[in-house]
Design an enzyme around this catalytic site. Sequence first.
Site, PDB file in Angstrom:
ATOM      1  N   CYS A  88       0.627  -1.237   0.170  1.00 40.71           N
ATOM      2  CA  CYS A  88       0.290   0.251   0.152  1.00 40.71           C
ATOM      3  C   CYS A  88       1.034   1.104   0.359  1.00 40.71           C
ATOM      4  O   CYS A  88       0.154   2.298  -0.358  1.00 40.71           O
ATOM      5  CB  CYS A  88      -0.755   0.324   1.539  1.00 40.71           C
ATOM      6  SG  CYS A  88      -2.614  -1.577   1.399  1.00 40.71           S
ATOM      7  N   HIS A 352      -8.591   3.776  -1.126  1.00 41.31           N
ATOM      8  CA  HIS A 352      -7.624   3.160  -1.080  1.00 41.31           C
ATOM      9  C   HIS A 352      -7.271   2.354  -2.020  1.00 41.31           C
ATOM     10  O   HIS A 352      -7.338   1.133  -2.003  1.00 41.31           O
ATOM     11  CB  HIS A 352      -7.621   2.025  -0.283  1.00 41.31           C
ATOM     12  CG  HIS A 352      -5.894   1.938   0.507  1.00 41.31           C
ATOM     13  ND1 HIS A 352      -5.392   2.488  -0.248  1.00 41.31           N
ATOM     14  CD2 HIS A 352      -5.958   0.684   1.404  1.00 41.31           C
ATOM     15  CE1 HIS A 352      -4.175   1.863   0.707  1.00 41.31           C
ATOM     16  NE2 HIS A 352      -4.657   0.997   1.364  1.00 41.31           N
TER      17      HIS A 352
END
Length: 408
Positions: A88, A352
Amino acid sequence: MALAPVWIAGAGMTPFGIHRDLTVKQLTAQAVREALADASATTKDVEAVFFANTTQSPLEGQHMVPGQIAVRELGIQGVPVVNVENACASGASAFHLAVAYVRSGAADVVLAVGAEKMNVEDRALAMSVFDGAYDVSAPEELARVLRHLGGEADRPAGPSSSFMDIYAAMARNHMDTYGTTQRQLAVIAEKNHRHSVDNHRAHYRKPMNADEVLAARALAFPLTVPMCAPITDGAAAVLVCSERGLARLGSTASVRVLASALATGSDRDFTTFEGHVSGVAARRAYEQAGLGPEAVDVAEVHDATAFGELLQLEVLGLFGPGEAAAAGERGATSIGGALPVNPSGGLVSKGHPLAATGLGQIFELTEQLRGRAGARQVSSARVALAENGGGFHRGEEAVASVVMLGAQ
């Protein structure tokens, strides 16, 4: 040793959300074209590209050279293109490499871009990508760490990623240590859902109050669905320049990169904050910038869950251990408060798209420092901080990035 000055000349970002009719190439093109236009630059000005993506390999079978494929049709050809995967934190890592490349003198105008297309027909496949962000050779170690952190917890039926179990265990540990409550986590989620209402690029733009957050579908305790980031598609891009590059573009960039730091986790007592990977990155960033946490006017932090925001605020030194939850309750982290956090809506509401997330944070903070955030504008913002974490290994994020930006 003084570091060569580096500037953000332009930034671009697609709306984050579900883009079933757009490809990774098309999302990339939207973000890159906006960043170039923002800097009054063209593709011919770009001297190198750092391209971040984490899911195109497992979801589409594009196991290699995604960056070269994504940018070539834009007219960015012949220059170095480096593909970046750091879970991420891939987008922030691409930015870090672009900054280092410019500071080294290797180039004057460098593009960092991250893109993801995560919403595919096979929902189980999309969820499974998260299982590759910890040590797949030792799944029993992950289970042991989570039990040690947060004990056993029921996991209600329904789709969710393995990282919700990870964050839930960390949250339960914090609750046991500091008395943090589930409602305090709901207040953080409420704040970020409220912030996203005025962000036309956010995945979710519907306000939710704490009671609604608590009444929503339960995941592993204490998390509910609105406390957690959705599966999102999108792209973001940032054009990084030296002073010579700015002069060549004729740009009057108003955002300077004060610091960019990366850190990797280490063996430690993971039930304490001491030596936490984000704290290590933050200390490096504060040293580079010559500023402490008290100088930060606005922050974007990695709230893959509401607890993630609370944790990072304390690890980064923006609030003391056990103090961030109460700060959120009294409005200190809301727009208009002492330290607005995630004015974009954060990952919980803005979305996200993994490899685009870190660059999306930098886009938001660039807008804030330029005074272009509209109803989300943080008054008199001069110093901004972005924290972006990725993966999980032995009790903490596998990698953490901290970026500090300053208005000039």
